[in-house]
Design an enzyme around this catalytic site. Sequence first.
Site, PDB file in Angstrom:
ATOM      1  N   HIS A   1     -15.963 179.533 -16.056  1.00 49.42           N
ATOM      2  CA  HIS A   1     -14.718 179.143 -15.555  1.00 49.42           C
ATOM      3  C   HIS A   1     -13.572 179.915 -16.051  1.00 49.42           C
ATOM      4  O   HIS A   1     -13.943 180.993 -17.008  1.00 49.42           O
ATOM      5  CB  HIS A   1     -14.049 177.633 -16.138  1.00 49.42           C
TER       6      HIS A   1
ATOM      7  N   HIS B   1     -16.066 169.880 -17.054  1.00 49.89           N
ATOM      8  CA  HIS B   1     -16.630 169.630 -18.400  1.00 49.89           C
ATOM      9  C   HIS B   1     -15.135 169.564 -19.312  1.00 49.89           C
ATOM     10  O   HIS B   1     -15.078 168.909 -20.160  1.00 49.89           O
ATOM     11  CB  HIS B   1     -17.229 170.686 -19.125  1.00 49.89           C
TER      12      HIS B   1
END
Length: 283
Positions: free
Chosen positions: A246, A204
Site C-alpha cells: 500500500h 489490514h
Amino acid sequence: MPSPKAKNPGRSGGSPGLSGSSYEFFSSTKQTGRSSPSHLQRQGSDPTTARLRASESPSRRRGSNSSTGSASGQGPPEEDGIRLNPSLIRVSLSSLLAIDLWLSKRLGVCACEDSSWGSVRPLMKLIEVSGHGIPWLAGAAYCLYKSDSAAGQEVMLNLLMGLLLDLILVGFVKAVVRRRRPAHNQMDMFATFSVDRYSFPSGHATRAAMCGRFLLAHLVLAAPLRVLVFLWVGLVGFSRVLLGRHNVTDVLFGFWMGYCQYKLVEMLWISPQTLQGLLGLSA
C-alpha cells in the site's frame, strides 16, 4: 436687320440662366475647395464614394481602430483566464499524490528479496498474516462458541459483527475508488480476493485499528498488554508500506476508517436480549 449674333445668343455665351447657374456652381466649388465632377471622373473615382470617404471623421476612424485594437490586443476574457488557471485544491491534491507515491516507494524496502531490507521480509509477512481477516473471523467465531458467560458471548458476537462490517465496507470502498497497488508490489499475499488487487484503503489497517480499539475498550488488559496492542496496530500498518502493498495514504486512511468502524459498532451494539428478540422475530 439684326445680326446672327443677336439672334443666337446661346452660341457665344449660352442662356443667361444657364450661365448664371454655371457661374454659381464653379464659384461654390472654388470656395469649398472641392473638385469638380469632371475632375473626379478623370481620376477614375465615384463622386458618391468620394463624398462618403470624406464624410468619415478622423475621430470615428480613431474610435473604430481603438475598439478593434482593444478587442484584438487584449488577452482572453477574465472568465477564460480563470478557467485556464488550475484551482488551488487541484494543485494541492496533485502535490500530495506525488509526495505519497515518492515516499511509499522510498519506504518499500521489503517489497522483494533483492530490496535493501529483503531479509526482514518473512517477518513482515508474518505480521501481515496476523492482521488478515480470515484468522480474526475464525478466532472470533471460536471464542463465541467456547464462551460460557453471557458477557463474553456478547463481546465476541459484536466483534464478529464488526469484522464482517469491515469486510463489506472496505470491499465497497476499494471497488469504488479502484486505486492500483504500488508498482513495486509483489502479489504474493495470503488468501486474496478480487477486490484485493486494489490498494485504497488498506484492509489490514482498518481491521487493526478497529480490533485494537475494540480490545482496549472491552477487555481488561494489563498495561504491558495494552502497549503490545498499540505496537501491533502500528506494526501492521507500517508493514503494509514496507512490503510495498500500500501507499502511505492508504494506511493512514485505513486507520481513520477503522476507528470510524469501531464507533459504528458501538452505535449498533447487539446485546443478548436484542439478539434473542431478533431470533424470536425471525422464527
